[in-house]
Design a protein around this motif. Sequence first.
Motif, PDB file in Angstrom:
ATOM      1  N   MET A   1       0.851  -1.171   0.000  1.00  0.00           N
ATOM      2  CA  MET A   1       0.000   0.000   0.000  1.00  0.00           C
ATOM      3  C   MET A   1       0.899   1.236   0.000  1.00  0.00           C
ATOM      4  SD  MET A   1      -2.956   1.034   2.817  1.00  0.00           S
ATOM      5  CE  MET A   1      -3.946  -0.413   2.561  1.00  0.00           C
ATOM      6  N   GLU A   2       0.539   2.256  -0.751  1.00  0.00           N
ATOM      7  CA  GLU A   2       1.349   3.467  -0.773  1.00  0.00           C
ATOM      8  C   GLU A   2       1.061   4.333   0.449  1.00  0.00           C
ATOM      9  OE1 GLU A   2      -0.657   7.026  -3.074  1.00  0.00           O
ATOM     10  OE2 GLU A   2      -0.167   5.367  -4.428  1.00  0.00           O
ATOM     11  N   LEU A   3       1.925   5.306   0.682  1.00  0.00           N
ATOM     12  CA  LEU A   3       1.864   6.108   1.891  1.00  0.00           C
ATOM     13  C   LEU A   3       0.532   6.840   2.049  1.00  0.00           C
ATOM     14  CD1 LEU A   3       3.147   7.244   4.441  1.00  0.00           C
ATOM     15  CD2 LEU A   3       4.373   8.893   3.002  1.00  0.00           C
ATOM     16  N   THR A   4       0.041   7.497   1.014  1.00  0.00           N
ATOM     17  CA  THR A   4      -1.211   8.248   1.159  1.00  0.00           C
ATOM     18  C   THR A   4      -2.382   7.319   1.459  1.00  0.00           C
ATOM     19  OG1 THR A   4      -1.490   8.282  -1.248  1.00  0.00           O
ATOM     20  CG2 THR A   4      -0.494  10.228  -0.231  1.00  0.00           C
ATOM     21  N   ALA A   5      -2.385   6.129   0.887  1.00  0.00           N
ATOM     22  CA  ALA A   5      -3.444   5.156   1.185  1.00  0.00           C
ATOM     23  C   ALA A   5      -3.335   4.669   2.625  1.00  0.00           C
ATOM     24  CB  ALA A   5      -3.377   3.988   0.211  1.00  0.00           C
ATOM     25  N   GLU A   6      -2.117   4.502   3.114  1.00  0.00           N
ATOM     26  CA  GLU A   6      -1.912   4.071   4.498  1.00  0.00           C
ATOM     27  C   GLU A   6      -2.358   5.158   5.475  1.00  0.00           C
ATOM     28  OE1 GLU A   6      -1.719   1.277   6.899  1.00  0.00           O
ATOM     29  OE2 GLU A   6      -0.864   0.778   4.954  1.00  0.00           O
ATOM     30  N   ILE A   7      -2.114   6.415   5.131  1.00  0.00           N
ATOM     31  CA  ILE A   7      -2.589   7.519   5.959  1.00  0.00           C
ATOM     32  C   ILE A   7      -4.115   7.500   6.017  1.00  0.00           C
ATOM     33  CG2 ILE A   7      -2.815  10.043   6.082  1.00  0.00           C
ATOM     34  CD1 ILE A   7       0.093  10.162   5.006  1.00  0.00           C
ATOM     35  N   ALA A   8      -4.744   7.316   4.863  1.00  0.00           N
ATOM     36  CA  ALA A   8      -6.211   7.253   4.824  1.00  0.00           C
ATOM     37  C   ALA A   8      -6.733   6.103   5.687  1.00  0.00           C
ATOM     38  CB  ALA A   8      -6.698   7.103   3.386  1.00  0.00           C
ATOM     39  N   ALA A   9      -6.065   4.959   5.647  1.00  0.00           N
ATOM     40  CA  ALA A   9      -6.478   3.814   6.454  1.00  0.00           C
ATOM     41  C   ALA A   9      -6.347   4.118   7.948  1.00  0.00           C
ATOM     42  CB  ALA A   9      -5.670   2.575   6.077  1.00  0.00           C
ATOM     43  N   ILE A  10      -5.269   4.766   8.335  1.00  0.00           N
ATOM     44  CA  ILE A  10      -5.079   5.146   9.742  1.00  0.00           C
ATOM     45  C   ILE A  10      -6.184   6.106  10.160  1.00  0.00           C
ATOM     46  CG2 ILE A  10      -3.619   6.546  11.287  1.00  0.00           C
ATOM     47  CD1 ILE A  10      -2.510   3.742  10.992  1.00  0.00           C
ATOM     48  N   ARG A  11      -6.474   7.075   9.322  1.00  0.00           N
ATOM     49  CA  ARG A  11      -7.477   8.083   9.654  1.00  0.00           C
ATOM     50  C   ARG A  11      -8.881   7.482   9.766  1.00  0.00           C
ATOM     51  NH1 ARG A  11      -7.228  13.437   9.059  1.00  0.00           N
ATOM     52  NH2 ARG A  11      -5.193  14.334   9.243  1.00  0.00           N
ATOM     53  N   ASP A  12      -9.169   6.420   9.005  1.00  0.00           N
ATOM     54  CA  ASP A  12     -10.508   5.815   9.116  1.00  0.00           C
ATOM     55  C   ASP A  12     -10.561   4.677  10.131  1.00  0.00           C
ATOM     56  OD1 ASP A  12      -9.804   3.351   7.934  1.00  0.00           O
ATOM     57  OD2 ASP A  12     -10.655   3.848   5.990  1.00  0.00           O
ATOM     58  N   GLY A  13      -9.431   4.442  10.815  1.00  0.00           N
ATOM     59  CA  GLY A  13      -9.415   3.463  11.892  1.00  0.00           C
ATOM     60  C   GLY A  13      -9.077   2.043  11.491  1.00  0.00           C
ATOM     61  N   SER A  14      -8.762   1.815  10.223  1.00  0.00           N
ATOM     62  CA  SER A  14      -8.469   0.455   9.782  1.00  0.00           C
ATOM     63  C   SER A  14      -6.988   0.222   9.493  1.00  0.00           C
ATOM     64  CB  SER A  14      -9.282   0.128   8.521  1.00  0.00           C
ATOM     65  OG  SER A  14      -8.868   0.944   7.430  1.00  0.00           O
ATOM     66  N   GLY A  15      -6.165   1.220   9.703  1.00  0.00           N
ATOM     67  CA  GLY A  15      -4.745   1.108   9.368  1.00  0.00           C
ATOM     68  C   GLY A  15      -3.918   0.468  10.461  1.00  0.00           C
ATOM     69  N   ASP A  16      -2.704   0.166  10.098  1.00  0.00           N
ATOM     70  CA  ASP A  16      -1.730  -0.438  11.008  1.00  0.00           C
ATOM     71  C   ASP A  16      -0.594   0.566  11.196  1.00  0.00           C
ATOM     72  OD1 ASP A  16       0.388  -1.829  12.163  1.00  0.00           O
ATOM     73  OD2 ASP A  16       0.251  -3.533  10.806  1.00  0.00           O
ATOM     74  N   PRO A  17      -0.393   1.069  12.422  1.00  0.00           N
ATOM     75  CA  PRO A  17       0.657   2.075  12.643  1.00  0.00           C
ATOM     76  C   PRO A  17       2.046   1.620  12.194  1.00  0.00           C
ATOM     77  CG  PRO A  17      -0.793   1.965  14.539  1.00  0.00           C
ATOM     78  CD  PRO A  17      -1.174   0.813  13.638  1.00  0.00           C
ATOM     79  N   ALA A  18       2.391   0.369  12.404  1.00  0.00           N
ATOM     80  CA  ALA A  18       3.712  -0.118  11.985  1.00  0.00           C
ATOM     81  C   ALA A  18       3.838  -0.086  10.464  1.00  0.00           C
ATOM     82  CB  ALA A  18       3.955  -1.527  12.510  1.00  0.00           C
TER      83      ALA A  18
END
Length: 135
Positions: A1-18
Motif C-alpha cells: 500500500m502506498e503512503l497516502t493510502a496508508e494515511i487514509a487507512a489510519i485516519r478511518d481506523g483500519s490502518g496499522d501504525p507499523a
Amino acid sequence: MELTAEIAAIRDGSGDPARLVGEFRRAVLLVPLADGPESGLMSAVSGGIRWIYAFTDEEALARFAAARGEAEAGREWEFLSVLGARLVDAVVPAAGGPAGVVLNVADVDGSMFFPPVAGIVPDASAVDLAAGAVA
C-alpha cells in the motif's frame, strides 16, 4: 500500500501504525528549502518540537504554498527529494533538539504527524525515551 493510502487507512481506523511508519520510511518525499537567514529545510516550531515539512508529491507542496498566500503560491519553490528514513534517521538527530516530520500539512484529510518518539525516530532522539521522561 502506498503512503497516502496508508494515511487514509489510519485516519478511518483500519490502518496499522507499523505499516504506516514502514511506508513513510520507504517513501521519497519532497522537502522544501527555507529562504533567508534560516536556510536549510523548511520547518516550524510548535510545542517545543521542530516540525520538518515534507510532502508526498508536487501537488501537495503546491497546496501548502497556496495555503500560505498569493505571494507564496506564485513563487518557485526549491525542494529536495529525500527518503522518509533519511529524514528521521539522519536529519532529526541533527536538528539540535526534539524534531519530527509533518507530512502534507495543508491537506485537511491527508496530513500526518510523525513525532519524535521511539519507533519513528532513533531512540537517542525520542522524547519518550529521554532521561526523566514520564511514560
